[in-house]
Design a protein around this motif. Sequence first.
Motif, PDB file in Angstrom:
ATOM      1  N   ALA A   7       0.827  -1.205   0.000  1.00  0.00           N
ATOM      2  CA  ALA A   7       0.000   0.000   0.000  1.00  0.00           C
ATOM      3  C   ALA A   7       0.855   1.245   0.000  1.00  0.00           C
ATOM      4  O   ALA A   7       0.603   2.197  -0.731  1.00  0.00           O
ATOM      5  N   THR A  11       1.004   3.695  -3.111  1.00  0.00           N
ATOM      6  CA  THR A  11       0.439   5.017  -2.816  1.00  0.00           C
ATOM      7  C   THR A  11       1.401   6.114  -3.229  1.00  0.00           C
ATOM      8  O   THR A  11       1.037   7.046  -3.943  1.00  0.00           O
ATOM      9  N   GLY A  34      -4.528  -0.628  -1.997  1.00  0.00           N
ATOM     10  CA  GLY A  34      -4.079   0.135  -0.843  1.00  0.00           C
ATOM     11  C   GLY A  34      -3.865   1.605  -1.084  1.00  0.00           C
ATOM     12  O   GLY A  34      -3.520   2.312  -0.151  1.00  0.00           O
ATOM     13  N   GLN A 396     -10.912  -0.142  -2.404  1.00  0.00           N
ATOM     14  CA  GLN A 396     -10.133   0.795  -1.618  1.00  0.00           C
ATOM     15  C   GLN A 396     -10.992   1.965  -1.141  1.00  0.00           C
ATOM     16  O   GLN A 396     -10.851   2.441  -0.022  1.00  0.00           O
TER      17      GLN A 396
END
Length: 548
Positions: A7, A11, A34, A396
């Motif tokens: 994640a 990200t 994520g 998500q």
Amino acid sequence: MPTKSVAGVVTAALIATAPLSAQANDVGAAIIGGIIGGALLNGVQRSTQPKRSYSSTQRSSNTAARAANRETQTALNYFGFEAGTADGVLGSRSRQAVSRYQVLMGYPATGRLQSDQRQHLISSYQRAQLGGPDVGRILRRDPRGVQGLLVVWRDEKLGIRPGGTRAAASLSGHGGYGYAGLPIEVSDAIDEIADSAEPSAEQLLQRAGFIVTHDVNGDGINDYLLDTSVTGSSFWCGQTECTALLFTSTGNSAQGNSYQRAQYQYRLNAQRSNRIEVAMLDCDRTRCELNDPLLMQAGQGAPALPEVVPQVAPQPTLPVFATGPSRQAAPSLASYCSKINLLTTSNGGYMTAATLRDPKVALGEQFCLGRTYSIARGEEMVAAIPGATQPQVEAQCDAFGPAVRSYVDMLAIKPAAEVLGQVQGFVLSSGMTLEQLQTAGEICLFTGYRRDNMQVALGAALVLVGTGKTPYAELVGHHLGQGYGAPASVDRARGWYDMALAALDGGATPVVMPGDAGRVELLRVALGGDQAEVKPVPASGLPSFSLE
């Protein structure tokens, strides 16, 4: 071999500050897993990690590390420590910038950022981007300019009050000693109000009704009530409600009496001629409550904006989101917008300020246009992410909704300014950059609207407002006014509408129909107009928008 959170890696790579296409290229074929819910929910874990050093000579191909380095370079450049292009490579120029930052803050000039040093740098940059009266006050009064933000906010964390040092005292119009014998807490608030109003602090003190002294909690010591209705500031006083600040004594301290600050919103009458009164406050030694007769009257059945009743979708497969054990199934916004589109076509097109027939339908048209724009923008963003599928994005965003649930629940019981302050606190403590949160917000707004998930959509709109995209406050107002995702409250909705209109008046970029110059006027007329009978006009080949 050390492991890294998928994640976290995805990200940082996906929603760093680079353009959307560049973000997508960084990720390659990696899945979206994520990027939104996981990043938000895991943000608080950063504070529990051991301290790390960020080497100024690090050249890593790891996308997460490079994204973090770009973030560091961007913040250094903003505060005047020239680190060069934010390319994610911390070379000699970045090392020198880090050293200059450390010298300013009183840290050892090693050129290597400890985690707490970096956290203060990044959080200060994000706070500066959010803006607000405190940012303007420091920039105008601190001779160090933007670098003064770093010092003042460091002192704030350490509990050093303005006036504790000569430099800090210079930030206060009262020089750290208080105005005319007023307590420091009250004087600081007067400076805060003056920073967002045309009159100076000294002029405000001369205005009748601005400050009232009275022993409201019965402890024998004067308390202070500041009424912002006389300031002329749209930040503190909107079209329907004004802010009042109350300072009640808490007893003697080592430095003298200390005062506790409380903030209230009171309702304005149609003439905007009423003021908050001491008699409206019910206080004891521990707490105060505001008994506003106009708010109480509004809560007992004040006339609401006329409503097009939303239909509950009959299909058992549509999602139903329960917001509490006592609440009924949420109505379908998609169904509501289908009805609005039919009305728009039968009425001969979208209403304008000049052709307004029904204020509620006009607001409904704008609500559904906002939904359409949000879906279109989100589809474009998701399509630019290689390998991402709709189910992955939706999964998500389903985690995004619960992460901001508490702020959504505040909407029905707290004024807009107070909720916004809470959301901004969440933004600053989330561990994500403003750009990351804005990307997450726009993607989740899209998927929330597309799936009729109002918890996700409304939470995403709130976060977007909290990151500084204030025109999205209009969507929050629509949700509250119509009762989608939160209990319907016309009074609370007006605070969000006023916030969005003030931002648009100030030059903020519109998020709905940016080329329509008359849209702001339409919103104002619809919000202040009376209901009129809808008179259908035969359609004449006008376009009809499909939201599905």
